[in-house]
Design an enzyme around this catalytic site. Structure first.
Site, PDB file in Angstrom:
ATOM      1  N   GLY A 190       0.798  -1.215   0.000  1.00 33.98           N
ATOM      2  CA  GLY A 190       0.000   0.000   0.000  1.00 33.98           C
ATOM      3  C   GLY A 190       0.830   1.263   0.000  1.00 33.98           C
ATOM      4  O   GLY A 190       2.023   1.245  -0.303  1.00 33.98           O
ATOM      5  N   ASP A 221      -8.808  -1.262   0.554  1.00 31.24           N
ATOM      6  CA  ASP A 221      -9.734  -0.144   0.768  1.00 31.24           C
ATOM      7  C   ASP A 221      -9.926   0.719  -0.473  1.00 31.24           C
ATOM      8  O   ASP A 221     -10.766   1.611  -0.474  1.00 31.24           O
ATOM      9  CB  ASP A 221      -9.244   0.752   1.907  1.00 31.24           C
ATOM     10  CG  ASP A 221      -9.267   0.065   3.254  1.00 31.24           C
ATOM     11  OD1 ASP A 221      -9.912  -0.999   3.360  1.00 31.24           O
ATOM     12  OD2 ASP A 221      -8.645   0.582   4.201  1.00 31.24           O
ATOM     13  N   ARG A 266     -10.679   2.100   6.583  1.00 26.36           N
ATOM     14  CA  ARG A 266     -10.135   2.873   7.701  1.00 26.36           C
ATOM     15  C   ARG A 266     -10.365   4.370   7.508  1.00 26.36           C
ATOM     16  O   ARG A 266     -10.812   5.067   8.398  1.00 26.36           O
ATOM     17  CB  ARG A 266      -8.640   2.567   7.837  1.00 26.36           C
ATOM     18  CG  ARG A 266      -7.939   3.256   8.982  1.00 26.36           C
ATOM     19  CD  ARG A 266      -6.477   2.878   8.982  1.00 26.36           C
ATOM     20  NE  ARG A 266      -6.299   1.465   9.275  1.00 26.36           N
ATOM     21  CZ  ARG A 266      -6.201   0.975  10.512  1.00 26.36           C
ATOM     22  NH1 ARG A 266      -6.262   1.807  11.544  1.00 26.36           N
ATOM     23  NH2 ARG A 266      -6.035  -0.307  10.700  1.00 26.36           N
ATOM     24  N   ILE A 376     -13.011 -11.321   4.305  1.00 27.12           N
ATOM     25  CA  ILE A 376     -13.028 -10.657   3.005  1.00 27.12           C
ATOM     26  C   ILE A 376     -11.631 -10.542   2.412  1.00 27.12           C
ATOM     27  O   ILE A 376     -11.424 -10.741   1.218  1.00 27.12           O
ATOM     28  CB  ILE A 376     -13.677  -9.259   3.138  1.00 27.12           C
ATOM     29  CG1 ILE A 376     -15.191  -9.402   3.328  1.00 27.12           C
ATOM     30  CG2 ILE A 376     -13.376  -8.389   1.925  1.00 27.12           C
ATOM     31  CD1 ILE A 376     -15.895  -8.101   3.616  1.00 27.12           C
TER      32      ILE A 376
END
Length: 462
Positions: A190, A221, A266, A376
């Site tokens: 990320g 995300d 988040r 998930i």
């Protein structure tokens, strides 16, 4: 011979009518007189039928495609793909792959396709995997990767290399890259991981090493900017449907049933928003970007009571970062990657709703709370994400072989591109609540905006 200019990563090329190319670094920027070699794909039978397979050096992809007639042409990125010339002899390549941060569907697919792309397209035979994130570089943990050893890993969740947060020591990492004679580094992770990758690139450049550093951005995300979406996101949204369906069944099977599902997100509520849109069974979606309040006219409690009276049941989807300002003082702690630790807003919300309806004797309710977070992210990628992960990995391989470095491969307006590290680490991608997609979601749930709390209630401060 190496030249100076470690901080010259941002390469801007300007053209007529407001054209700007945000180019990525190249090994030739700081190493003079690098030899080039014909691309092995020219003699690869599999690609002999593909016309114009090689990408023109002048091909670029526009960042924004919706413009006015008098608008400048705007920012462009270099188009990804194979070049006619490469800067590495396949027999000289020693590549490594590392995965960092949290799990995400598609990680193993990316690993597999880097290995297979290097081997079958370019004839590279030396690829190693670095165990358990950045710290694996200097703890001597590596594993040999071949097409045979990675042949079916795309069918599994997680990452065969292991992962971890933190552990980044730029000097130690580059020392070990140099000691092991690695000349291509593929870093999957990320925004925090790509900041680390950028630091590695800069140190490699400072030392004048012929080492290409390529990143593949990863976040479940979908909060990395510039790119269309992150790999694994489609799988996450698809898997979230199972939890929402279960919550809907629970809620509709009892009188005044409420199902609450907490999803990942988040700082960005993309999974919650898209899962809500896909489901059509959700009555209320709460995300970090959209403030809400609980009590008073137009508050969440009033909306829940209204929906229960109308339908006899309700499903609420809440992103993990939503409503943190409403939760009792959030803990000032961080994980090893520097991410703020959040309280369980789903559990907190469940308790608050139960307390309110019991205290005010509104009606008897039955509430079920479902948290599928780790289910998930731990599953294998679906078909769509497998294809997407494959193309991202192959683009990274083409870029590294062509001598590009200090870049990530990413999809921009449906085209694969090379993007400078700084562009994907300078901010986070967030849901724009004044955008059409959020409006579409609101029209699906028919929930209020929760934007104007009445006087005397606790306001959410952004």
């Amino acid at each position: 011979m190496a030249s100076n200019g470690v901080d010259e990563q941002i390469k801007l090329v300007e053209g007529p009518a407001g054209y700007v190319l945000e180019d990525v670094p190249h090994l030739s920027d700081y190493i003079l007189d690098l030899p080039t070699y014909p691309n092995p794909l020219q003699s690869n039978a599999a690609y002999s039928v593909v016309r114009q397979y090689f990408v023109d050096e002048d091909d670029t992809v526009q960042e924004k495609i919706v413009v006015h007639k008098d608008s400048p042409r705007g920012t462009h990125f270099r188009r990804a793909g194979p070049r006619q010339k490469v800067y590495f002899k396949p027999s000289d390549v020693r590549a490594c792959i590392v995965t960092c941060g949290g799990l995400c569907p598609g990680l193993n697919t990316v690993i597999r396709e880097i290995v297979c792309g290097l081997h079958f397209m370019y004839g590279v035979t030396e690829v190693i995997g670095v165990d358990c994130g950045f710290r694996g570089f200097y703890s001597k943990n590596t594993v040999a990767l071949t097409p045979k050893t990675v042949s079916d890993i795309h069918k599994r969740g997680g990452t065969i290399l292991g992962t971890s947060r933190g552990g980044h020591d730029t000097s130690k990492i580059v020392d070990n890259i140099q000691d092991r004679e690695i000349n291509q580094v593929y870093i999957i992770g990320g925004d925090g991981t790509q900041k680390g990758a950028n630091a590695i690139y800069k140190e490699i450049r400072r030392r004048g090493l012929k080492v290409a550093v390529a990143g593949i951005p990863k976040t479940i995300d979908n909060d990395i900017p510039v790119i269309d979406k992150s790999f694994g996101f489609d799988t996450a949204v698809e898997e979230a449907q199972r939890a929402i369906n279960a919550a809907h069944v629970e809620a509709t099977s009892v009188e005044n049933g409420i199902g609450i599902v907490k999803l990942m997100g988040r700082y960005s509520g993309f999974i919650a928003m898209y899962a809500t849109l896909a489901s059509r069974d959700v009555d209320c979606c709460l995300i970090p970007e959209s403030p809400f309040y609980l009590e008073g006219k137009g508050g969440l409690y009033e909306f829940i009571a209204k929906r229960l009276r109308e339908n006899g049941h309700m499903v609420i989807v809440i992103a993990e970062g939503a409503g943190q300002d409403l939760v009792a003082e959030s803990i000032e702690q961080q994980d090893a990657s520097g991410n703020k630790l959040l309280k369980d807003v789903g559990l907190w919300m469940s308790l608050k709703i139960k307390e309110y309806f019991a205290k005010h004797n509104v009606m008897d309710i039955t509430l079920k709370y479902i948290d599928p977070t780790y289910m998930i992210r731990a599953i294998p990628a679906n078909a769509s994400d497998n294809v997407y992960s494959t193309l991202l990995a192959q683009s990274a391989v083409h870029g590294a072989m062509a001598g590009y470095t200090g870049f990530v491969s990413g999809l921009v307006n449906g085209r694969h591109t090379y993007i400078p590290f700084n562009r994907i680490t300078e901010r986070q991608n967030k849901v724009v609540i004044t955008d059409r997609m959020w409006a579409r979601m609101l029209s699906s749930t028919n929930q209020p905006s929760f934007m104007n709390p009445p006087k005397g209630t606790t306001e959410f401060t952004d």
